[in-house]
Design a protein around this motif. Structure first.
Motif, short mmCIF file in Angstrom:
data_model
loop_
_atom_site.label_atom_id
_atom_site.label_comp_id
_atom_site.label_asym_id
_atom_site.label_seq_id
_atom_site.Cartn_x
_atom_site.Cartn_y
_atom_site.Cartn_z
N THR A 125 66.65 87.65 52.09
CA THR A 125 66.74 86.29 52.63
C THR A 125 65.54 85.46 52.20
O THR A 125 65.67 84.27 51.89
N VAL A 137 65.76 81.94 50.21
CA VAL A 137 65.14 80.70 50.69
C VAL A 137 64.28 80.08 49.60
O VAL A 137 64.32 78.86 49.36
N VAL A 183 69.14 75.25 53.18
CA VAL A 183 68.23 76.38 52.96
C VAL A 183 68.47 77.38 54.10
O VAL A 183 68.36 77.03 55.27
N TYR A 237 67.27 79.30 56.30
CA TYR A 237 66.13 79.79 57.07
C TYR A 237 66.57 80.72 58.19
O TYR A 237 65.91 81.73 58.49
N ARG A 238 67.68 80.40 58.85
CA ARG A 238 68.08 81.13 60.06
C ARG A 238 68.75 82.48 59.76
O ARG A 238 69.12 83.19 60.69
N THR A 296 62.06 84.25 57.90
CA THR A 296 62.11 82.93 57.28
C THR A 296 62.22 81.82 58.31
O THR A 296 61.71 80.71 58.11
N TYR A 297 62.87 82.10 59.45
CA TYR A 297 62.96 81.07 60.49
C TYR A 297 61.60 80.79 61.11
O TYR A 297 61.23 79.64 61.38
N GLN A 312 59.41 78.76 58.63
CA GLN A 312 60.15 77.63 58.07
C GLN A 312 59.21 76.49 57.66
O GLN A 312 59.36 75.91 56.58
N GLY A 358 58.50 75.13 53.04
CA GLY A 358 59.17 73.96 52.47
C GLY A 358 58.32 73.25 51.44
O GLY A 358 57.28 73.72 50.97
#
Length: 667
Positions: A592, A596, A607, A609-610, A615-616, A619, A623
């Protein structure tokens, strides 16, 4: 003070309840309730069958109700009913109040009460004949007449009651007005008394003062005589002082001339001080401009290096491990330039030539922003990222990863070796020491910084707090990733500790606590392998109060879990199924992370993220407004060549991504 007499109207108000309705006299009709509800015609119709039966039989049948029962209801006068039903209210002035009300009451027409069993009143002076018991209609007419009289009398009494109520309402209003006037007069009297007492006290003081002044006057008269004698001596002394005064005036003129010269010098010094203050303000503005220019150029330099960079670090061969072939790992490049390329040779015994000889090894070349050979020290590694870490103070989100297979040296790179040895300190303690030092330097320019640290791990897609202590240890289910507030872009971990830090000792204590709480396990490639992603986040807040500037940015230092294929990373023994589930979760989150980064590089509208807790949580550090650096750690052993190639290929894809221009979080 004389007390005011109580008005009779107040006594009436306090002792008589005028709102109680007068009781109605009971009906003297002997009939039951059901028959009273009927009219005269209905009563006659109800009696017709009985009369017909009597005529048909020819005999007189006594009514079902005896005559005596019809006349047992004795009417009560209104006075008797009122005396029986009205409540008695006691009080010291009740007789006077009742007398006052009765005095104003107008007498009404008296209706004589009729004794039970008597005949109706005579009409025209003749005594009416006694009605027989069966003449119920006639008896009903008599009762109706009596009821009409009672109603008229009740109406008259209601009118009188209404008049009495109006009179009582007026009396109450007058009593209320008199009460207000009484209170006003009492307050005025109290003020007058206080003023009189104050006047008496003032008069006493003035009298004492007069006596004192009279005594002083006598004393002063004696002193005047003494002073007159002294005046003669003083006149002689005055003449001597006049001579001295002339001399002092000449000296004063000389002092005034010197003072004017000093004032001119003070004015000159003040002008010079003002010029110095202006120059100092200009230098401060210039210094601030230079600092802003330094930040801009520093950010531009970091952008030229790339907002996403990849460093490769090869760990040294540990004691007890086999020494690899000389040509297995090569670092092409000149001796003066820092290495940026890496060559890895791989031989495949399954392949061969037509003559039966083994095929030559396959060479894989990789290029990164920087390559650290096995002999690189910890301070050399940090020197390459020191400027990137400083960008967090300028308001740019910074994220640094350590990626690689199990046992490749990721935790050593991020946290360092045994505590107490400054030579083997990792990136986390060195980065915070650098931030504290630079923040101290910027404080001389008016900047103030605060630092808040948190340390969590993501194990099997579950967030755990590595700084938990006491009974909260291991309660991972309570930690969730949430927005800091409605409309806020900042992410926080609920029930996780956020610890303010200001020195290196506090950071070392947090790292020691996190190292004890982190989830580790034995695998086939490492005796003590990290089975979770650890995320150390430092929230940096800076403020320049004089210029109204603010900047906030997170610094995220992430030690990723070991990335390896399922076959080679499984542990032996009864925990094999648990290791399999851990490896699947680790590889899923790492995949993941790659998706991303690719989505950000391709500027895709969505994207993912979740798709992963890792990654969440990161976040805001991945970016377009963030700067990212990935350390790919590989093993120098030939037996790990497959895992090393997988890590290097993944890092090469990340190195080719461009996530845009970073923007500082300034206000």
């Amino acid at each position: 003070m004389e007390t005011l007499q109580r008005s009779p109207l107040l006594e009436v108000k306090g002792n008589i309840e005028v709102k109680r309705p007068l009781p109605k006299p009971p009906s003297r009709l002997p009939l039951s309730g059901s028959r009273l509800k009927r009219g005269p015609e209905q009563m006659e119709e109800a009696l017709e069958p009985e009369k017909k039966r009597t005529r048909g039989l020819g005999t007189k049948i006594a009514p079902s109700r005896p005559r005596a029962a019809l006349l047992t209801a004795v009417p009560q006068t209104q006075g008797q009913a009122a005396a029986r039903t009205a409540p008695k209210k006691t009080g010291p002035r009740c007789p006077t109040a009742v007398a006052t009300v009765l005095k104003n009451q107008k007498p009404g027409p008296a209706v004589p009460a009729q004794k039970p069993g008597t005949a109706p009143p005579m009409v025209g002076g003749k005594k009416p004949s006694k009605r027989p018991a069966w003449d119920l209609k006639g008896q009903l007419c008599d009762r109706m007449a009596e009821l009409k009289c009672c109603r008229e009398r009740n109406q008259i009494l209601d009118q009188e009651n209404q008049q009495l109520r109006d009179q009582l309402r007026e009396a109450q209003q007058q009593a209320s007005a008199l009460g207000i006037e009484r209170r006003t007069l009492e307050e005025e009297l109290a003020r007058v008394r206080v003023q009189a007492e104050q006047g008496q006290q003032e008069l006493g003081r003035l009298s004492a003062r007069v006596l004192e002044l009279e005594e002083r006057l006598g004393t002063q008269e004696g002193l005047v005589q003494v002073l007159q004698r002294e005046q003669l001596g003083l006149q002689e002394e005055r003449r001597g002082l006049a001579t001295r005064l002339e001399e002092q005036e000449r000296r004063l003129q000389a002092s005034e001339a010197a003072l004017s010269d000093s004032q001119a010098e003070v004015v000159s010094l003040r002008q010079e001080a003002a010029a110095q203050a202006v120059l100092l303000a200009e230098r401060e503005d210039r210094l601030h401009g230079l600092e802003m220019e330094r930040r801009r150029l520093h950010n531009q330099l970091q952008e030229l290096k790339g907002n996403i960079r990849v460093f490769c670090r090869v760990r040294p061969v540990l004691p007890g491990e086999p020494t690899p072939n000389p040509g297995f790992l090569l670092f092409p490049g000149g001796p003066a330039d820092p290495p940026t390329r890496l060559s890895l040779s791989r031989s495949d015994e399954r392949r061969g030539t037509l003559s039966g000889a083994p095929a030559p090894p396959t060479r894989h070349d990789f290029s990164f922003d920087r390559v650290f050979p096995p002999g690189s020290r910890q301070d050399e590694v940090f020197e390459e990222i020191a400027m990137l870490v400083q960008s967090a103070l300028d308001g740019y989100p910074v994220c640094i990863f350590a990626y690689g297979q199990t046992g490749s040296g990721k935790t050593f790179t991020m946290e360092g070796g045994p505590a107490g040895d400054p030579q083997v300190e990792g990136l986390i303690p060195r980065a915070l020491r650098h931030l504290f030092s630079v923040a101290q330097e910027l404080s001389g320019q008016g900047w103030t910084y605060s630092f808040v640290a948190s340390y969590v791990e993501i194990y099997n897609e579950t967030v755990r707090d590595l700084l938990a202590t006491g009974t909260r240890k291991g309660q991972a289910g309570e930690c969730e990733i949430r927005r800091a507030g409605p409309g806020s872009e900042e992410l926080t971990v609920t029930n996780a500790r956020y610890v303010p830090v200001s020195c290196e000792k506090e950071v070392q204590a947090l790292l020691h606590l996190a190292r004890q709480n982190r989830a580790v396990a034995r695998t086939a490639q490492n005796e003590r392998s990290s089975r979770s992603h650890s995320v150390f986040q430092l929230q940096i807040s800076g403020e320049h109060a004089a210029r109204g500037l603010q900047c906030t940015a997170p610094l995220s230092l992430v030690d990723l879990a070991g990335s390896e294929r399922l076959d080679s990373g499984l542990a032996l023994g009864p925990g094999e199924r648990e290791r399999l589930r851990e490896t699947q979760s680790i590889n899923s989150s790492l995949s993941t992370l790659g998706l991303v980064i690719m989505a950000l590089s391709n500027k895709e509208p969505h994207v993912p993220y979740r798709n992963s807790k890792l990654t969440y949580l990161l976040q805001n550090s991945l970016g377009g407004s963030a700067k990212m650096l990935m350390f790919v750690n590989i093993s120098p052993l030939e037996e790990n060549v497959s895992e090393s190639l997988n890590s290097l290929r993944f890092a090469s894809k990340v190195n080719q991504c461009v996530i845009g221009t970073a923007q500082a979080n300034k206000k």
